[in-house]
Design an enzyme around this catalytic site. Structure first.
Site, PDB file in Angstrom:
ATOM      1  N   ASP A 123       0.851  -1.182   0.000  1.00  0.00           N
ATOM      2  CA  ASP A 123       0.000   0.000   0.000  1.00  0.00           C
ATOM      3  C   ASP A 123       0.889   1.235   0.000  1.00  0.00           C
ATOM      4  O   ASP A 123       2.100   1.138   0.212  1.00  0.00           O
ATOM      5  CB  ASP A 123      -0.997   0.011   1.166  1.00  0.00           C
ATOM      6  CG  ASP A 123      -0.349  -0.016   2.525  1.00  0.00           C
ATOM      7  OD1 ASP A 123       0.880  -0.239   2.609  1.00  0.00           O
ATOM      8  OD2 ASP A 123      -1.054   0.190   3.523  1.00  0.00           O
ATOM      9  N   TYR A 170       2.931   4.790   0.780  1.00  0.00           N
ATOM     10  CA  TYR A 170       3.570   5.347   1.964  1.00  0.00           C
ATOM     11  C   TYR A 170       2.521   6.143   2.750  1.00  0.00           C
ATOM     12  O   TYR A 170       1.681   6.828   2.174  1.00  0.00           O
ATOM     13  CB  TYR A 170       4.721   6.270   1.569  1.00  0.00           C
ATOM     14  CG  TYR A 170       5.875   5.585   0.883  1.00  0.00           C
ATOM     15  CD1 TYR A 170       6.591   4.566   1.511  1.00  0.00           C
ATOM     16  CD2 TYR A 170       6.263   5.954  -0.401  1.00  0.00           C
ATOM     17  CE1 TYR A 170       7.659   3.950   0.880  1.00  0.00           C
ATOM     18  CE2 TYR A 170       7.335   5.342  -1.038  1.00  0.00           C
ATOM     19  CZ  TYR A 170       8.026   4.346  -0.395  1.00  0.00           C
ATOM     20  OH  TYR A 170       9.085   3.724  -1.008  1.00  0.00           O
ATOM     21  N   PHE A 195       6.572   2.358  -4.337  1.00  0.00           N
ATOM     22  CA  PHE A 195       7.956   2.553  -3.898  1.00  0.00           C
ATOM     23  C   PHE A 195       8.531   3.928  -4.237  1.00  0.00           C
ATOM     24  O   PHE A 195       9.554   4.326  -3.685  1.00  0.00           O
ATOM     25  CB  PHE A 195       8.889   1.460  -4.457  1.00  0.00           C
ATOM     26  CG  PHE A 195       8.544   0.078  -4.006  1.00  0.00           C
ATOM     27  CD1 PHE A 195       8.768  -0.327  -2.694  1.00  0.00           C
ATOM     28  CD2 PHE A 195       7.970  -0.836  -4.886  1.00  0.00           C
ATOM     29  CE1 PHE A 195       8.435  -1.611  -2.272  1.00  0.00           C
ATOM     30  CE2 PHE A 195       7.627  -2.109  -4.468  1.00  0.00           C
ATOM     31  CZ  PHE A 195       7.863  -2.493  -3.160  1.00  0.00           C
ATOM     32  N   HIS A 217      11.051  -9.066   0.463  1.00  0.00           N
ATOM     33  CA  HIS A 217      10.720  -7.655   0.337  1.00  0.00           C
ATOM     34  C   HIS A 217      11.965  -6.809   0.622  1.00  0.00           C
ATOM     35  O   HIS A 217      12.795  -7.179   1.463  1.00  0.00           O
ATOM     36  CB  HIS A 217       9.609  -7.287   1.325  1.00  0.00           C
ATOM     37  CG  HIS A 217       8.959  -5.971   1.066  1.00  0.00           C
ATOM     38  ND1 HIS A 217       9.470  -4.791   1.550  1.00  0.00           N
ATOM     39  CD2 HIS A 217       7.853  -5.649   0.366  1.00  0.00           C
ATOM     40  CE1 HIS A 217       8.704  -3.799   1.171  1.00  0.00           C
ATOM     41  NE2 HIS A 217       7.713  -4.286   0.445  1.00  0.00           N
TER      42      HIS A 217
END
Length: 241
Positions: free
Chosen positions: A60, A62, A73, A205
């Site tokens: 989701d 920031y 990102f 991740h």
């Protein structure tokens, strides 16, 4: 958004999941919630479906002010020129790019985190949940966005053109698996009569909590150069990371 994404998005808003999500978002805004980003469909605007070459899945947006802007990102260049101000996950992405010896042109850490130049080259930077509330990660998870992003990924999967899927962490793997339901990739075919040249890359991740951990540490995964090697092997242009 790009016209070729619109049918899927419009169908979603007409679905029960879409109507429920719309009501949820209106309610939270009426209650005074601060919701990010202001442009949740930015990825679909910059990267049309017929130009998708790479899919990078986030979870989701920031959840801090001045960061999320609709690309997974990525953060706006105006969020701060100093590298230490970049989100730690994005910093690890850049560390992997600098580390990879097969990317000799990427030798210095960037001073900003805007990834729009990726999006313009066909890198779909898609979060599986497109909105979030201030200081509250995953606050809009399981409210309906996942049904839309699953549909969008399915549209990419059944294209004839080769696509590289970069799946980082369990959440991305689960989202990809949902999208693959009914799409047989095990026979290297996305449709019975259409060969697929998709490449699926998996790693942990890039978060500091998992980037160096087994089974497949993100740092050292080589995904960016593997994607370029895949395209080069097919006689296609590489991505200028």
């Amino acid at each position: 958004m790009a016209p070729d994404w619109q049918p899927a998005v419009e169908a979603f808003w007409q679905s029960p999941e879409g109507r429920n999500l719309s009501q949820f978002l209106k309610k939270r805004l009426q209650e005074g919630a601060v919701v990010y980003p202001s442009t949740p469909f930015r990825a679909l605007e910059l990267t049309p479906l017929n130009q998708v070459r790479v899919v990078i899945l986030g979870q989701d947006p920031y959840h801090g002010p001045g960061q999320a802007h609709g690309l997974a990102f990525s953060v706006p260049a105006t969020s701060g020129p100093a590298l230490q101000k970049l989100p730690p996950t994005l910093r690890n992405i850049f560390k992997e790019l600098v580390r990879d010896p097969a990317l000799p042109d990427f030798t210095q850490m960037p001073t900003h985190g805007l990834l729009e130049h990726w999006a313009h080259q066909g890198v779909l930077l898609l979060n599986t949940c497109l909105t979030v509330e201030d200081a509250s990660p995953a606050s809009h998870a399981k409210q309906g966005w996942e049904a839309l992003t699953c549909s969008l990924l399915s549209k990419v999967l059944v294209r004839d053109q080769p696509v590289v899927f970069m799946l980082w962490g369990g959440h991305a793997l689960e989202a990809f698996a949902r999208a693959c339901a009914g799409v047989d990739l095990s026979t290297n075919s996305s449709q019975p009569s259409h060969p697929s040249h998709h490449l699926v890359l998996k790693a942990n991740h890039p978060s500091p909590l998992s980037a160096l951990r087994p089974p497949v540490p993100f740092i050292g995964c080589g995904h960016f150069s593997k994607a370029n090697a895949h395209f080069a092997g097919l006689g296609l242009p590489v991505i200028r990371w």
